[in-house]
Design a protein around this motif. Structure first.
Motif: not given
Length: 207
Positions: A31-36, A172-182
């Motif tokens: 889900s962190l990569q893509q919701l689908s 998916a809702k939190a992906s913007a924060w969770l997908n930060q590189p670090k």
């Protein structure tokens, strides 16, 4: 089947669904990569429960219960599969996110995610034991065993799907924060290590 018995079974299904395990971890990673992809993995996991129910209903899975060797083989295979997914997660990050969980948008990515969810569920001995040890207790005497087993299996599949879908949406809702590189590097590495640990523990429990 009495309504009270069915509701009790639903409660047990909910408890099984929310218990942290490899399926939940896989759904979060996809889900962190893509919701689908996350939803596809959730559907695959839910389908795995239906397949387990079908196997029990026609008596195939019952062969595992009296056979220590068959159960050990299933447990060992499941452990090795989890370890494989864990190493792929860690190595995928090092290869520049080229692992199976990082497949880009498209049919291939969705199908790969669904297949991973299905295989993870089918190789999870805890799910098999649930169907072998718990489901028979809710089959009334004189009832249609096949139909009732499939009903209970379908119930578990729906409950699992609902829970895992909620996980998908939250991730998916939190992906913007969770997908930060670090942050994403840390999550990817930790999820891979946890899967490896689960795999080793599962495989070790076979002996």
């Amino acid at each position: 089947m009495a309504l009270s018995s069915y509701l009790t079974f639903c409660g047990l299904c909910a408890a099984l669904a929310v218990t942290p395990g490899p399926d939940s971890l896989l759904i979060l990673r996809f889900s962190l990569q893509q919701l689908s992809s996350g939803i596809a993995a959730a559907l695959g996991s839910a389908l795995g429960n239906v397949v387990w129910a079908l196997m029990v209903a026609i008596g195939l899975a019952a062969l595992i219960e009296p056979s220590a060797e068959a159960y050990r083989a299933l447990t060992l295979t499941g452990g090795l599969y989890l370890f494989y997914l864990g190493t792929q997660a860690v190595r995928g990050r090092k290869r520049g996110r080229q692992g199976p969980a990082e497949i880009g948008p498209g049919t291939t990515g969705v199908m790969s995610s669904a297949r991973a969810g299905l295989v993870s569920c089918m190789l999870n001995p805890k799910v098999g034991l649930f169907f072998l040890a718990v489901v028979p207790q809710f089959l009334p005497e004189g009832g249609t065993v096949f139909a009732l087993t499939m009903l209970l299996g379908g119930t578990l599949a729906v409950i699992v799907l609902v829970y895992l879908t909620i996980l998908c949406l939250l991730a998916a809702k939190a992906s913007a924060w969770l997908n930060q590189p670090k942050v994403s590097r840390t999550i990817e590495k930790m999820s891979g290590l946890i899967l490896c640990a689960l795999g080793i523990g599962t495989a070790a429990s076979a002996y």
